[in-house]
Design a protein around this motif. Structure first.
Motif, PDB file in Angstrom:
ATOM      1  N   GLN A  99      10.255   9.132   1.610  1.00  0.00           N
ATOM      2  CA  GLN A  99       8.843   9.445   1.782  1.00  0.00           C
ATOM      3  C   GLN A  99       8.120   8.440   2.665  1.00  0.00           C
ATOM      4  O   GLN A  99       7.329   8.807   3.535  1.00  0.00           O
ATOM      5  CB  GLN A  99       8.155   9.508   0.412  1.00  0.00           C
ATOM      6  CG  GLN A  99       6.674   9.853   0.465  1.00  0.00           C
ATOM      7  CD  GLN A  99       6.044   9.840  -0.911  1.00  0.00           C
ATOM      8  OE1 GLN A  99       6.713   9.534  -1.899  1.00  0.00           O
ATOM      9  NE2 GLN A  99       4.755  10.159  -0.978  1.00  0.00           N
ATOM     10  N   ALA A 100       8.386   7.138   2.440  1.00  0.00           N
ATOM     11  CA  ALA A 100       7.705   6.069   3.189  1.00  0.00           C
ATOM     12  C   ALA A 100       8.676   4.908   3.383  1.00  0.00           C
ATOM     13  O   ALA A 100       8.586   3.888   2.706  1.00  0.00           O
ATOM     14  CB  ALA A 100       6.458   5.611   2.432  1.00  0.00           C
ATOM     15  N   PRO A 101       9.633   5.043   4.301  1.00  0.00           N
ATOM     16  CA  PRO A 101      10.676   4.018   4.461  1.00  0.00           C
ATOM     17  C   PRO A 101      10.157   2.653   4.879  1.00  0.00           C
ATOM     18  O   PRO A 101      10.822   1.645   4.634  1.00  0.00           O
ATOM     19  CB  PRO A 101      11.572   4.619   5.547  1.00  0.00           C
ATOM     20  CG  PRO A 101      10.722   5.612   6.266  1.00  0.00           C
ATOM     21  CD  PRO A 101       9.796   6.164   5.230  1.00  0.00           C
ATOM     22  N   TRP A 102       8.973   2.599   5.479  1.00  0.00           N
ATOM     23  CA  TRP A 102       8.438   1.316   5.941  1.00  0.00           C
ATOM     24  C   TRP A 102       8.117   0.353   4.794  1.00  0.00           C
ATOM     25  O   TRP A 102       8.074  -0.850   4.992  1.00  0.00           O
ATOM     26  CB  TRP A 102       7.187   1.552   6.791  1.00  0.00           C
ATOM     27  CG  TRP A 102       6.101   2.324   6.098  1.00  0.00           C
ATOM     28  CD1 TRP A 102       5.140   1.840   5.260  1.00  0.00           C
ATOM     29  CD2 TRP A 102       5.909   3.750   6.156  1.00  0.00           C
ATOM     30  NE1 TRP A 102       4.347   2.861   4.782  1.00  0.00           N
ATOM     31  CE2 TRP A 102       4.786   4.046   5.332  1.00  0.00           C
ATOM     32  CE3 TRP A 102       6.540   4.787   6.810  1.00  0.00           C
ATOM     33  CZ2 TRP A 102       4.306   5.341   5.172  1.00  0.00           C
ATOM     34  CZ3 TRP A 102       6.053   6.075   6.664  1.00  0.00           C
ATOM     35  CH2 TRP A 102       4.956   6.342   5.843  1.00  0.00           C
ATOM     36  N   VAL A 103       7.910   0.868   3.603  1.00  0.00           N
ATOM     37  CA  VAL A 103       7.572   0.001   2.469  1.00  0.00           C
ATOM     38  C   VAL A 103       8.725  -0.959   2.166  1.00  0.00           C
ATOM     39  O   VAL A 103       8.508  -2.129   1.831  1.00  0.00           O
ATOM     40  CB  VAL A 103       7.234   0.851   1.224  1.00  0.00           C
ATOM     41  CG1 VAL A 103       6.958  -0.049   0.017  1.00  0.00           C
ATOM     42  CG2 VAL A 103       6.016   1.730   1.494  1.00  0.00           C
ATOM     43  N   ALA A 104       9.950  -0.478   2.285  1.00  0.00           N
ATOM     44  CA  ALA A 104      11.123  -1.321   2.042  1.00  0.00           C
ATOM     45  C   ALA A 104      11.719  -1.874   3.332  1.00  0.00           C
ATOM     46  O   ALA A 104      12.373  -2.921   3.310  1.00  0.00           O
ATOM     47  CB  ALA A 104      12.192  -0.521   1.292  1.00  0.00           C
ATOM     48  N   LEU A 105      11.505  -1.169   4.445  1.00  0.00           N
ATOM     49  CA  LEU A 105      12.131  -1.564   5.713  1.00  0.00           C
ATOM     50  C   LEU A 105      11.706  -2.946   6.179  1.00  0.00           C
ATOM     51  O   LEU A 105      12.553  -3.793   6.502  1.00  0.00           O
ATOM     52  CB  LEU A 105      11.794  -0.534   6.795  1.00  0.00           C
ATOM     53  CG  LEU A 105      12.256  -0.883   8.223  1.00  0.00           C
ATOM     54  CD1 LEU A 105      13.766  -0.962   8.289  1.00  0.00           C
ATOM     55  CD2 LEU A 105      11.703   0.137   9.212  1.00  0.00           C
ATOM     56  N   ALA A 108      -5.829   4.857   0.931  1.00  0.00           N
ATOM     57  CA  ALA A 108      -4.956   4.530   2.063  1.00  0.00           C
ATOM     58  C   ALA A 108      -3.514   4.319   1.621  1.00  0.00           C
ATOM     59  O   ALA A 108      -2.789   3.518   2.201  1.00  0.00           O
ATOM     60  CB  ALA A 108      -5.483   3.279   2.765  1.00  0.00           C
ATOM     61  N   THR A 109      -3.084   5.046   0.594  1.00  0.00           N
ATOM     62  CA  THR A 109      -1.720   4.859   0.093  1.00  0.00           C
ATOM     63  C   THR A 109      -0.690   5.472   1.033  1.00  0.00           C
ATOM     64  O   THR A 109      -0.894   6.555   1.589  1.00  0.00           O
ATOM     65  CB  THR A 109      -1.561   5.501  -1.293  1.00  0.00           C
ATOM     66  OG1 THR A 109      -1.897   6.885  -1.209  1.00  0.00           O
ATOM     67  CG2 THR A 109      -2.487   4.826  -2.306  1.00  0.00           C
ATOM     68  N   LEU A 110       0.415   4.750   1.210  1.00  0.00           N
ATOM     69  CA  LEU A 110       1.579   5.208   1.964  1.00  0.00           C
ATOM     70  C   LEU A 110       1.230   5.702   3.373  1.00  0.00           C
ATOM     71  O   LEU A 110       1.760   6.711   3.852  1.00  0.00           O
ATOM     72  CB  LEU A 110       2.307   6.310   1.194  1.00  0.00           C
ATOM     73  CG  LEU A 110       2.838   5.910  -0.199  1.00  0.00           C
ATOM     74  CD1 LEU A 110       3.523   7.091  -0.858  1.00  0.00           C
ATOM     75  CD2 LEU A 110       3.781   4.721  -0.104  1.00  0.00           C
ATOM     76  N   GLN A 111       0.340   4.986   4.024  1.00  0.00           N
ATOM     77  CA  GLN A 111       0.045   5.308   5.421  1.00  0.00           C
ATOM     78  C   GLN A 111       1.123   4.710   6.316  1.00  0.00           C
ATOM     79  O   GLN A 111       1.557   3.571   6.100  1.00  0.00           O
ATOM     80  CB  GLN A 111      -1.329   4.767   5.817  1.00  0.00           C
ATOM     81  CG  GLN A 111      -2.492   5.498   5.174  1.00  0.00           C
ATOM     82  CD  GLN A 111      -3.837   5.065   5.728  1.00  0.00           C
ATOM     83  OE1 GLN A 111      -3.913   4.145   6.544  1.00  0.00           O
ATOM     84  NE2 GLN A 111      -4.904   5.712   5.289  1.00  0.00           N
ATOM     85  N   PRO A 112       1.565   5.422   7.348  1.00  0.00           N
ATOM     86  CA  PRO A 112       2.600   4.897   8.246  1.00  0.00           C
ATOM     87  C   PRO A 112       2.050   3.768   9.110  1.00  0.00           C
ATOM     88  O   PRO A 112       0.829   3.567   9.190  1.00  0.00           O
ATOM     89  CB  PRO A 112       2.977   6.111   9.093  1.00  0.00           C
ATOM     90  CG  PRO A 112       1.746   6.971   9.081  1.00  0.00           C
ATOM     91  CD  PRO A 112       1.140   6.777   7.716  1.00  0.00           C
ATOM     92  N   PRO A 113       2.926   3.007   9.760  1.00  0.00           N
ATOM     93  CA  PRO A 113       2.459   1.927  10.650  1.00  0.00           C
ATOM     94  C   PRO A 113       1.482   2.439  11.699  1.00  0.00           C
ATOM     95  O   PRO A 113       1.677   3.502  12.285  1.00  0.00           O
ATOM     96  CB  PRO A 113       3.763   1.441  11.296  1.00  0.00           C
ATOM     97  CG  PRO A 113       4.812   1.746  10.276  1.00  0.00           C
ATOM     98  CD  PRO A 113       4.383   3.043   9.644  1.00  0.00           C
ATOM     99  N   SER A 114       0.424   1.670  11.898  1.00  0.00           N
ATOM    100  CA  SER A 114      -0.627   2.044  12.853  1.00  0.00           C
ATOM    101  C   SER A 114      -1.324   0.776  13.318  1.00  0.00           C
ATOM    102  O   SER A 114      -0.974  -0.332  12.910  1.00  0.00           O
ATOM    103  CB  SER A 114      -1.632   2.995  12.195  1.00  0.00           C
ATOM    104  OG  SER A 114      -2.299   2.344  11.118  1.00  0.00           O
ATOM    105  N   ALA A 115      -2.318   0.940  14.163  1.00  0.00           N
ATOM    106  CA  ALA A 115      -3.082  -0.215  14.638  1.00  0.00           C
ATOM    107  C   ALA A 115      -3.833  -0.872  13.489  1.00  0.00           C
ATOM    108  O   ALA A 115      -4.024  -2.096  13.477  1.00  0.00           O
ATOM    109  CB  ALA A 115      -4.065   0.226  15.728  1.00  0.00           C
ATOM    110  N   ALA A 116      -4.262  -0.088  12.514  1.00  0.00           N
ATOM    111  CA  ALA A 116      -5.002  -0.638  11.372  1.00  0.00           C
ATOM    112  C   ALA A 116      -4.065  -1.350  10.400  1.00  0.00           C
ATOM    113  O   ALA A 116      -4.443  -2.366   9.791  1.00  0.00           O
ATOM    114  CB  ALA A 116      -5.756   0.472  10.656  1.00  0.00           C
TER     115      ALA A 116
END
Length: 278
Positions: free
Chosen positions: A243-249, A49-57
């Protein structure tokens, strides 16, 4: 000036204070009882489940190790805010004691102490904290100590000025004239006023300390992986912005919202204190 003109700034203060209060209440809950808000184990990794975008899970997505970013942000509040509060509290105590003693010390001692304070104030607090950590070495405890030492000069200067101002007031002079011991006069009539004035500044200082601690962690000088801490999380996500801005955002938003909210509360308290003193 009309009543409507006066009411508008007050209404704006109320709205700002309410919004800041809500943010700080959520941050306080996350710091004290993260289990009530977190949805996952902040240290649990899942390579599938690496670098999955925001979701319900995963509300804030997952990081490069498959860890839930939302839960890590929640659990990171205790360390990030805790370091800021601890550093500010220690700096407040040291500053009040040192500033008060300097104000009543012999002139040459006071002058020497103020020259040291002036030199330290000439440098940004973050730079002083960075130099202290460079000497002591990385780690959460050393970061807290570094931020404390960087913040002390401001409180020393204000405590000294307040001590001298209050010592010249009529009720303090009257207490001395009737024979009250100098130490007792200071503790009863001067020190409470000094603490009150410096505490207002310390409210804003908490935000500055949180920001400084996060900055040191971002540079790799604070807690180490896999500890959930906002500055460290921000550092871990800086190479994933495309690639995955949510990690730092989201850690960045947590730092920003907390520091801005603390600053709003502190500035409103300072404005009210100035209005009462006017």
């Amino acid at each position: 000036m009309s009543a409507t003109t006066v009411a508008r700034p007050r209404a704006g203060r109320i709205v700002a204070l309410s919004a800041a209060g809500v943010v700080l209440a959520v941050v306080a809950l996350a710091a004290v009882a993260p289990g009530l808000l977190a949805t996952h184990d902040p240290l649990l990794t899942d390579v599938r489940a690496t670098l999955q975008p925001p979701s319900a899970a995963h509300l804030f997505g997952t990081d490069q190790s498959g860890r839930d970013v939302y839960s890590r942000v929640v659990h990171g509040a205790a360390r990030s805010v805790g370091i800021g509060l601890l550093a500010t509290g220690l700096a407040l105590v040291v500053g009040v004691v040192a500033g008060s003693l300097s104000a009543v010390a012999p002139r040459f001692v006071d002058a020497a102490a103020m020259r040291v304070v002036d030199v330290l104030l000439a440098f940004p607090e973050f730079l002083v904290a960075l130099l202290v950590v460079a000497v002591l070495g990385p780690g959460a405890a050393n970061v807290a100590l570094a931020v404390t030492l960087a913040a002390v000069p401001v409180y020393v200067r204000l405590a000294r000025a307040q001590t001298r101002s209050l010592a010249a007031t009529e009720h303090v002079e009257a207490a001395r004239i009737i024979g009250v011991p100098a130490a007792l006069v200071h503790v009863r009539h001067v020190l409470p006023g000094v603490v009150g004035a410096v505490s207002v500044l310390a409210t804003i200082g908490v935000g500055t300390s949180i920001l400084a601690a996060a900055g040191l962690s971002f540079l790799g000088l604070g807690p180490t992986e896999p500890t959930p801490e906002w500055g460290l999380m921000l550092s871990a996500g800086r190479n994933l912005l495309l690639q995955a801005p949510w990690v730092a955002l989201f850690p960045g938003l947590a730092i920003t919202a907390t520091v801005v909210s603390i600053s709003v509360v502190g500035r409103i308290l300072r404005a009210r204190a100035e209005e009462r003193g006017a």
